[in-house]
Design a protein around this motif. Structure first.
Motif, mmCIF file in Angstrom:
data_model
loop_
_atom_site.group_PDB
_atom_site.id
_atom_site.type_symbol
_atom_site.label_atom_id
_atom_site.label_comp_id
_atom_site.label_asym_id
_atom_site.label_seq_id
_atom_site.Cartn_x
_atom_site.Cartn_y
_atom_site.Cartn_z
ATOM 1 N N GLN A 19 0.877 3.512 -5.449
ATOM 2 C CA GLN A 19 1.743 2.717 -4.592
ATOM 3 C C GLN A 19 3.153 2.641 -5.154
ATOM 4 N N ALA A 23 6.486 4.030 -3.368
ATOM 5 C CA ALA A 23 7.616 3.108 -3.201
ATOM 6 C C ALA A 23 8.915 3.737 -3.693
ATOM 7 N N ASN A 42 5.805 -0.995 1.704
ATOM 8 C CA ASN A 42 4.871 -0.548 0.676
ATOM 9 C C ASN A 42 3.995 -1.688 0.163
ATOM 10 N N PHE A 43 4.585 -2.848 -0.055
ATOM 11 C CA PHE A 43 3.781 -3.992 -0.491
ATOM 12 C C PHE A 43 2.825 -4.438 0.613
ATOM 13 N N SER A 44 3.270 -4.350 1.859
ATOM 14 C CA SER A 44 2.407 -4.739 2.982
ATOM 15 C C SER A 44 1.202 -3.823 3.082
#
Length: 397
Positions: A19, A23, A42-44
């Motif tokens: 991830q 990102a 990306n965090f979602s």
């Protein structure tokens, strides 16, 4: 616990680094005005993707039910503790269908959804300009971030592909894992090298770092050639794909599904046995099913979002950037740059610095920070392409 098991599971935690790699890669590939937006995306993915998968995704895929959908293990409830590893490391085999590390389930599926999305969304403002004889893509804002992201992803792929074996303590597991990791490394190097020379030998060719980076994440020289062809076809048909997701994932996944039955130890290359032929047939059928399922799903999902006016940012935000209007958090805050202590008008600014002022940038700055003293002016060299200009313009705001 056996030390081999401990090392194996530590090895698998490296997958989460994927991830971070995506990102950095994506952040470097977009304009500086959209970095916060892409990082939140990306965090979602991590937050909602893992939550959804563990809540009902694993149950649908592997729970006991019927031949179409699983109906048990929602939220991993009633799942035996010894089976938890299967919730994370799956090797997809059904009869002679073979997908060891996600060529079909991950890459082919993602590639077809990306293609559907790119077509339905349409190109970014200013991407394809009819007054230009030569295609000039909208470049990302940071090659170093793209390179860092790619190196992290290559590191993560070693864990992902090796970990797809799903176990490490059975006889022969170590050989399979080692072979997967070594094959991944060799494929990255050969694929990247092929693309590097293809772009250099092309008329007016250059040693393209971004193309090598893109193709390091794919497999083999055969796929390298196919990547170049599909990437250029996307531009020819004016389908805007900023990170070459279709050329990388769709092509790589498709070839992975169709070439594995040929080059496996007992594949068609080493003898047209009944099992090898069946494996090719099942994998070909799997390709058709995955393309159909994900294509239809993509059309439905993106169609609903489009109908609700949630699919694309409005043109004003697209030009200004999404970071400040949507999130109020620019990736590179204005105040972090050069500050001058004088009270400027837009004319003064242009004369003082010899730069073109985009009015919407200055207006958005004043709107977002109305209490900021005018004598504090922060300069941002965004180098984005103005829709009506052929060359990037340095902008201030």
């Amino acid at each position: 616990m056996n030390k081999k098991i401990i090392r194996y599971y530590i090895h698998e935690q490296e997958i989460i680094i994927f991830q971070a790699g995506f990102a950095f890669l994506e952040a470097g590939s977009v304009r500086s005005k959209n970095i916060t937006n892409i990082l939140i995306k990306n965090f979602s993915e991590l937050v909602f993707g893992i939550t959804a998968y563990l809540s009902f995704g694993y149950a649908f895929a592997f729970g006991k039910g019927n031949s179409i959908i699983g109906l048990e293990y929602f939220g991993l409830a009633t799942l035996n503790l010894s089976s938890y590893s299967h919730a994370f490391f799956q090797v997809y085999r059904y009869r002679e269908f073979h997908d060891f590390a996600g060529s079909g389930m991950v890459h082919l599926s993602g590639g077809i959804v990306a293609l559907v999305g790119a077509i339905m969304l349409g190109p970014r403002i200013g991407r394809f300009r009819p007054n230009l004889k030569v295609d000039k893509p909208i470049s990302g804002h940071s090659i170093p971030l793209v390179a860092l992201g790619a190196l992290i992803l290559i590191f993560g792929f070693m864990a992902f592909n090796g970990g797809s074996k799903g176990s490490i303590t059975n006889p022969g597991d170590g050989v399979v894992v080692a072979r997967a990791v070594l094959t991944t490394l060799i494929a990255c190097c050969i694929g990247g090298g092929v693309v590097l020379f293809i772009y250099k030998l092309h008329p007016d060719g250059v040693w393209s770092l971004t193309k090598v980076i893109t193709y390091f994440l794919m497999v083999s020289g055969i796929a390298g050639c196919c990547y170049v062809i599909v990437s250029k076809l996307m531009v020819r048909f004016k389908i805007d794909d900023p990170v070459d997701a279709v050329a990388v994932h769709f092509v790589g996944g498709l070839l992975g599904m169709l070439l594995a039955p040929i080059f496996m130890d007992d594949g068609l290359l080493y003898g047209a046995t009944e099992r090898a032929s069946l494996r090719m047939g099942w994998n070909a059928l799997g390709v058709l099913v995955l393309i159909s399922w994900n294509g239809v799903a993509g059309i439905l999902i993106f169609g609903i979002l489009k109908k609700l006016n949630l699919f694309r940012a409005n043109p004003k935000f697209e030009v200004e950037g999404l970071d400040i209007p949507k999130h109020g958090e620019p990736a590179y805050p204005f105040e972090a740059y050069i500050e001058e202590t004088f009270e400027p008008s837009t004319t003064d600014v242009t004369q003082s610095f010899g730069l073109r002022v985009l009015p919407e940038v200055w207006a958005q700055r004043r709107k977002s920070f109305p209490n900021e003293p005018l004598k504090t002016l922060s300069i941002v060299l965004d180098s984005r392409v103005h829709p009506n200009q052929e060359q990037p313009l340095p902008t201030i705001g």
